[in-house]
Motif scaffolding. Structure first.
Motif, PDB file in Angstrom:
ATOM      1  N   GLN A  12       5.466 -16.966 -30.857  1.00 27.65           N
ATOM      2  CA  GLN A  12       6.776 -17.596 -31.027  1.00 27.65           C
ATOM      3  C   GLN A  12       7.565 -17.604 -29.717  1.00 27.65           C
ATOM      4  OE1 GLN A  12       7.829 -18.711 -33.981  1.00 27.65           O
ATOM      5  NE2 GLN A  12       6.148 -17.910 -35.218  1.00 27.65           N
ATOM      6  N   PRO A  13       8.475 -18.591 -29.551  1.00 26.67           N
ATOM      7  CA  PRO A  13       9.421 -18.487 -28.441  1.00 26.67           C
ATOM      8  C   PRO A  13      10.419 -17.356 -28.718  1.00 26.67           C
ATOM      9  CG  PRO A  13       9.931 -20.393 -29.825  1.00 26.67           C
ATOM     10  CD  PRO A  13       8.655 -19.814 -30.343  1.00 26.67           C
ATOM     11  N   TRP A  14      10.927 -16.758 -27.650  1.00 27.54           N
ATOM     12  CA  TRP A  14      11.877 -15.653 -27.837  1.00 27.54           C
ATOM     13  C   TRP A  14      13.295 -16.140 -27.606  1.00 27.54           C
ATOM     14  CZ3 TRP A  14       8.955 -11.483 -24.448  1.00 27.54           C
ATOM     15  CH2 TRP A  14       7.723 -11.206 -25.073  1.00 27.54           C
TER      16      TRP A  14
ATOM     17  N   SER B 104      14.681 -12.999 -23.883  1.00 26.94           N
ATOM     18  CA  SER B 104      13.899 -13.446 -22.725  1.00 26.94           C
ATOM     19  C   SER B 104      14.722 -13.436 -21.442  1.00 26.94           C
ATOM     20  CB  SER B 104      13.328 -14.834 -22.990  1.00 26.94           C
ATOM     21  OG  SER B 104      14.337 -15.740 -23.374  1.00 26.94           O
TER      22      SER B 104
ATOM     23  N   LEU C  59      13.776 -11.542 -17.940  1.00 25.18           N
ATOM     24  CA  LEU C  59      13.573 -12.266 -16.672  1.00 25.18           C
ATOM     25  C   LEU C  59      14.382 -11.606 -15.563  1.00 25.18           C
ATOM     26  CD1 LEU C  59      13.711 -16.072 -17.638  1.00 25.18           C
ATOM     27  CD2 LEU C  59      11.710 -14.744 -16.954  1.00 25.18           C
TER      28      LEU C  59
ATOM     29  N   GLY D 264      -0.053 -14.722  -9.812  1.00 27.12           N
ATOM     30  CA  GLY D 264       0.176 -14.042 -11.090  1.00 27.12           C
ATOM     31  C   GLY D 264       0.833 -14.966 -12.107  1.00 27.12           C
ATOM     32  N   VAL D 265       1.799 -15.767 -11.642  1.00 29.33           N
ATOM     33  CA  VAL D 265       2.468 -16.730 -12.521  1.00 29.33           C
ATOM     34  C   VAL D 265       1.442 -17.728 -13.062  1.00 29.33           C
ATOM     35  CG1 VAL D 265       4.164 -18.610 -12.592  1.00 29.33           C
ATOM     36  CG2 VAL D 265       4.707 -16.514 -11.345  1.00 29.33           C
TER      37      VAL D 265
ATOM     38  N   ALA E 109      -0.702 -16.206 -15.639  1.00 31.55           N
ATOM     39  CA  ALA E 109       0.012 -16.117 -16.924  1.00 31.55           C
ATOM     40  C   ALA E 109      -0.140 -17.430 -17.683  1.00 31.55           C
ATOM     41  CB  ALA E 109       1.484 -15.788 -16.691  1.00 31.55           C
TER      42      ALA E 109
ATOM     43  N   VAL F  26      -2.125 -17.613 -21.243  1.00 28.79           N
ATOM     44  CA  VAL F  26      -1.422 -18.049 -22.448  1.00 28.79           C
ATOM     45  C   VAL F  26      -2.042 -19.346 -22.980  1.00 28.79           C
ATOM     46  CG1 VAL F  26       0.783 -18.933 -23.292  1.00 28.79           C
ATOM     47  CG2 VAL F  26       0.726 -16.872 -21.901  1.00 28.79           C
TER      48      VAL F  26
ATOM     49  N   PHE G 193       5.214 -28.232 -23.989  1.00 28.86           N
ATOM     50  CA  PHE G 193       6.291 -28.062 -23.018  1.00 28.86           C
ATOM     51  C   PHE G 193       6.486 -29.268 -22.122  1.00 28.86           C
ATOM     52  CE2 PHE G 193       5.351 -23.296 -23.207  1.00 28.86           C
ATOM     53  CZ  PHE G 193       6.365 -23.084 -24.116  1.00 28.86           C
TER      54      PHE G 193
ATOM     55  N   GLY H 168       5.857 -14.827 -15.266  1.00 26.18           N
ATOM     56  CA  GLY H 168       5.341 -16.073 -15.820  1.00 26.18           C
ATOM     57  C   GLY H 168       5.294 -16.033 -17.343  1.00 26.18           C
ATOM     58  N   PHE H 169       4.845 -14.906 -17.876  1.00 23.86           N
ATOM     59  CA  PHE H 169       4.748 -14.779 -19.331  1.00 23.86           C
ATOM     60  C   PHE H 169       6.129 -14.890 -19.986  1.00 23.86           C
ATOM     61  CE2 PHE H 169       4.632 -12.260 -23.272  1.00 23.86           C
ATOM     62  CZ  PHE H 169       3.669 -12.990 -23.956  1.00 23.86           C
ATOM     63  N   ILE H 170       7.111 -14.153 -19.443  1.00 22.23           N
ATOM     64  CA  ILE H 170       8.457 -14.207 -20.018  1.00 22.23           C
ATOM     65  C   ILE H 170       9.059 -15.612 -19.854  1.00 22.23           C
ATOM     66  CG2 ILE H 170      10.765 -13.162 -20.054  1.00 22.23           C
ATOM     67  CD1 ILE H 170       8.696 -11.134 -20.739  1.00 22.23           C
ATOM     68  N   LEU H 171       8.730 -16.249 -18.724  1.00 17.85           N
ATOM     69  CA  LEU H 171       9.219 -17.607 -18.484  1.00 17.85           C
ATOM     70  C   LEU H 171       8.741 -18.546 -19.595  1.00 17.85           C
ATOM     71  CD1 LEU H 171      10.944 -18.601 -16.138  1.00 17.85           C
ATOM     72  CD2 LEU H 171       8.873 -19.172 -14.912  1.00 17.85           C
ATOM     73  N   ILE H 172       7.500 -18.360 -20.025  1.00 18.65           N
ATOM     74  CA  ILE H 172       6.969 -19.178 -21.121  1.00 18.65           C
ATOM     75  C   ILE H 172       7.718 -18.858 -22.416  1.00 18.65           C
ATOM     76  CG2 ILE H 172       4.941 -19.657 -22.561  1.00 18.65           C
ATOM     77  CD1 ILE H 172       3.217 -19.009 -20.073  1.00 18.65           C
ATOM     78  N   LYS H 173       7.896 -17.566 -22.681  1.00 18.79           N
ATOM     79  CA  LYS H 173       8.575 -17.153 -23.920  1.00 18.79           C
ATOM     80  C   LYS H 173      10.041 -17.598 -23.948  1.00 18.79           C
ATOM     81  CE  LYS H 173       5.667 -16.695 -25.616  1.00 18.79           C
ATOM     82  NZ  LYS H 173       5.290 -17.216 -26.934  1.00 18.79           N
ATOM     83  N   SER H 174      10.652 -17.751 -22.769  1.00 17.85           N
ATOM     84  CA  SER H 174      12.055 -18.180 -22.715  1.00 17.85           C
ATOM     85  C   SER H 174      12.168 -19.699 -22.865  1.00 17.85           C
ATOM     86  CB  SER H 174      12.679 -17.772 -21.384  1.00 17.85           C
ATOM     87  OG  SER H 174      12.204 -18.613 -20.350  1.00 17.85           O
ATOM     88  N   GLU H 175      11.045 -20.382 -22.739  1.00 17.04           N
ATOM     89  CA  GLU H 175      10.981 -21.847 -22.769  1.00 17.04           C
ATOM     90  C   GLU H 175      11.709 -22.499 -21.594  1.00 17.04           C
ATOM     91  OE1 GLU H 175      11.777 -23.160 -26.918  1.00 17.04           O
ATOM     92  OE2 GLU H 175       9.592 -23.209 -26.986  1.00 17.04           O
TER      93      GLU H 175
ATOM     94  N   VAL I 174      10.246 -23.139 -19.140  1.00 17.59           N
ATOM     95  CA  VAL I 174       9.191 -24.011 -18.611  1.00 17.59           C
ATOM     96  C   VAL I 174       9.132 -25.343 -19.356  1.00 17.59           C
ATOM     97  CG1 VAL I 174       7.723 -22.113 -17.837  1.00 17.59           C
ATOM     98  CG2 VAL I 174       7.437 -23.024 -20.135  1.00 17.59           C
TER      99      VAL I 174
END
Lengths: 183, 137
Positions: free
Chosen positions: A10-12, A17, A21, A74-75, A78, A82, A111, B14-21, B23
């Motif tokens: 799910q999106p957070w 989030s 960040l 790393g980004v 990710a 995912v 996205f 990067g992972f949190i960036l995806i979860k925050s949308e 992106v």
């Protein structure tokens, strides 16, 4: 109770989030004494091609920029992870945006509207122009959303405040043009 | 070992960036038209936590794990370049619907068309490098 997998899919919400960040700022500082930013990595890539004749690219990119290129790696990892492991669910857009996009015939899919901006489509020039502006503008301003908006504002830097105001004015104008005249 | 830390932190971000949308192309369109609080909340709360962390690190005089004094220097104020560069960057951010870190996320997710703005962003930086001396700063 949601399972961990469900939470990861799910999106957070922003209040979860966003703070996570922001933690990248102290994490990078304490673990490596580096200020968080992303757009300089483009400069390091240019410098890595060995164009010593341009002063802006004539520096030791390995010493100055290797950490940032690794961070970007790393980004990227990710994204790859995912994309292959998780079945992403996307959040619900506001009604205003959703109906606007439906009117334009733009399908909400993941996205990125890959049907709108496809290799065979007519809008790839928007991406070329946008990319040029992202690269040129971020280096001219001295940072992007990472270096100026997150790190810079966190250090209460006036340079970053001016830049971020610029980001938003530029973004608002260009979104208007994009939606009204281009798409 | 040091190298792994940067890759791990990049992965985390990067992972949190995806979860925050942050992106999401759609979320950027939404934000720039003020149609949702979502991304304003993401950026605002990230800055909030960043500011608070830096304040704490300063007050507690925290050192890095290598015992160095932390580099909490501010970016140099260059009003013309900050504003002009900022306007151009913002325009590009909205046209592509992604800022630099999300470009790499899209690439990882397999949205291959994103190769175009990645290459043109590198070209844009190259053009900046060449024209820098002629620009107002």
């Amino acid at each position: 109770m949601k399972s961990i997998l469900e939470i990861i899919e799910q999106p957070w919400p922003w209040y979860v989030s966003g703070p996570l960040l922001g933690l990248i700022v102290p994490l990078l500082l304490v673990l490596s004494n580096k200020q968080f930013g992303v757009s300089s990595s483009f400069r390091h890539l240019c410098a890595a091609t060995g164009v010593k004749s341009v002063e802006y690219f004539n520096y030791n990119w390995k010493k100055k920029g290797a950490w940032q290129l690794l961070f970007v790696l790393g980004v990227l990892i990710a994204g790859i992870t995912v994309g292959t492991v998780i079945e992403l669910k996307v959040g619900v857009l506001s009604k205003g945006t959703a109906s606007q996009l439906t009117q334009k015939g733009i399908e909400v899919n993941g996205f990125f509207p890959i049907d709108t901006f496809s290799f065979s489509g007519v809008f790839w020039w928007v991406l070329i122009l946008g990319g040029l502006l992202i690269g040129f503008g971020s280096r001219y301003a001295g940072g992007c959303t990472g270096g100026h908006a997150i790190t810079g504002l966190s250090t209460l830097s006036l340079a970053s405040l001016l830049s971020v105001i610029g980001f938003f004015i530029g973004g608002i104008i260009s979104t208007l043009i994009l939606l009204k005249y281009i798409l | 070992m040091r190298k792994v830390i940067f890759i791990l932190l990049g992965f985390y971000f990067g992972f949190i960036l995806i979860k925050s949308e942050a992106v999401s192309w759609y979320r950027i369109v939404e934000m720039f038209q003020f149609q949702s609080i979502h991304l304003f909340g993401v950026i605002g709360s990230a800055v909030g936590v960043g500011t608070l962390s830096i304040l704490l690190l300063k007050v507690l005089k925290v050192k890095s794990i290598d015992k160095e004094v932390l580099d909490i220097s501010k970016k140099k104020l260059l009003p013309k370049s900050n504003i002009f560069g900022g306007l151009l960057f913002g325009a590009g951010w909205a046209l592509v619907g992604a800022c630099p870190a999300p470009l790499f996320i899209h690439l990882g997710l397999g949205n291959w068309i994103i190769v175009i703005p990645i290459l043109s962003a590198i070209l844009g930086v190259f053009i900046y490098g060449i024209t820098k001396k002629y620009l107002p700063h």
